[in-house]
Design a protein around this motif. Structure first.
Motif, PDB file in Angstrom:
ATOM      1  N   SER A  32      84.922  48.159 -22.191  1.00 42.39           N
ATOM      2  CA  SER A  32      85.143  47.240 -23.309  1.00 42.39           C
ATOM      3  C   SER A  32      85.889  47.978 -24.407  1.00 42.39           C
ATOM      4  O   SER A  32      85.577  49.138 -24.699  1.00 42.39           O
ATOM      5  CB  SER A  32      83.811  46.729 -23.859  1.00 42.39           C
ATOM      6  N   GLU A  60      91.023  42.338 -13.939  1.00 39.26           N
ATOM      7  CA  GLU A  60      90.221  41.190 -14.333  1.00 39.26           C
ATOM      8  C   GLU A  60      89.871  41.478 -15.785  1.00 39.26           C
ATOM      9  O   GLU A  60      89.430  42.576 -16.107  1.00 39.26           O
ATOM     10  CB  GLU A  60      88.937  41.121 -13.503  1.00 39.26           C
ATOM     11  N   TRP A  61      90.095  40.501 -16.658  1.00 40.66           N
ATOM     12  CA  TRP A  61      89.795  40.778 -18.061  1.00 40.66           C
ATOM     13  C   TRP A  61      89.464  39.528 -18.821  1.00 40.66           C
ATOM     14  O   TRP A  61      89.720  38.414 -18.374  1.00 40.66           O
ATOM     15  CB  TRP A  61      90.906  41.550 -18.726  1.00 40.66           C
ATOM     16  N   SER A  62      88.860  39.760 -19.993  1.00 39.63           N
ATOM     17  CA  SER A  62      88.590  38.659 -20.898  1.00 39.63           C
ATOM     18  C   SER A  62      88.766  39.160 -22.319  1.00 39.63           C
ATOM     19  O   SER A  62      88.686  40.362 -22.588  1.00 39.63           O
ATOM     20  CB  SER A  62      87.170  38.109 -20.702  1.00 39.63           C
ATOM     21  N   ASN A  63      89.019  38.206 -23.207  1.00 45.19           N
ATOM     22  CA  ASN A  63      89.237  38.528 -24.616  1.00 45.19           C
ATOM     23  C   ASN A  63      88.467  37.534 -25.462  1.00 45.19           C
ATOM     24  O   ASN A  63      88.562  36.334 -25.253  1.00 45.19           O
ATOM     25  CB  ASN A  63      90.740  38.465 -24.933  1.00 45.19           C
ATOM     26  N   VAL A  64      87.679  38.066 -26.377  1.00 45.93           N
ATOM     27  CA  VAL A  64      87.023  37.265 -27.395  1.00 45.93           C
ATOM     28  C   VAL A  64      87.305  37.950 -28.720  1.00 45.93           C
ATOM     29  O   VAL A  64      86.897  39.096 -28.924  1.00 45.93           O
ATOM     30  CB  VAL A  64      85.501  37.143 -27.165  1.00 45.93           C
ATOM     31  N   VAL A  68      88.232  43.254 -25.909  1.00 46.58           N
ATOM     32  CA  VAL A  68      88.858  43.060 -24.605  1.00 46.58           C
ATOM     33  C   VAL A  68      87.984  43.768 -23.576  1.00 46.58           C
ATOM     34  O   VAL A  68      87.709  44.966 -23.709  1.00 46.58           O
ATOM     35  CB  VAL A  68      90.295  43.636 -24.561  1.00 46.58           C
ATOM     36  N   ASP A  69      87.524  43.037 -22.566  1.00 46.29           N
ATOM     37  CA  ASP A  69      86.724  43.592 -21.479  1.00 46.29           C
ATOM     38  C   ASP A  69      87.588  43.621 -20.225  1.00 46.29           C
ATOM     39  O   ASP A  69      88.188  42.603 -19.862  1.00 46.29           O
ATOM     40  CB  ASP A  69      85.478  42.745 -21.229  1.00 46.29           C
TER      41      ASP A  69
END
Length: 96
Positions: A32, A60-64, A68-69
């Motif tokens: 993260s 593979e990722w996500s953003n909030v 960023v993970d």
């Protein structure tokens, strides 16, 4: 075909990637990243996207907002490969 890392290769790689967490169930690594705001996080994602395209290896990722993970694993190899290690090192070079 990309080969999955052996147990010894995986252990050596994880020793070098001390900021990354190992997920044994998925045979993947994750990290993260936290930035000052959304703009910085998005700029980081853009830089990672350019690295990923060049390497033809996509995370593979996500953003909030400012976080960023990222998860790295090689689906074709059935788990962690040298491509994931190289991508993690390249990503780390953007922030360290």
């Amino acid at each position: 075909m990309v080969e999955q890392l052996s147990e010894d290769e995986r252990a050596d790689a994880l020793d070098e990637l001390d900021e990354w967490d190992y997920d044994e169930g998925r045979d993947a690594i994750s990290r993260s990243f936290t930035f000052a705001d959304f703009s910085e996080a998005f700029a980081f994602m853009t830089r990672v996207a350019l690295l990923a395209e060049k390497a033809d290896h996509h995370p593979e990722w996500s953003n909030v907002w400012n976080r960023v993970d990222i998860v790295l694993t090689t689906h074709d190899a059935g788990g962690l490969s040298a491509r994931d290690v190289a991508m993690a090192e390249a990503i780390d070079s953007l922030v360290d």
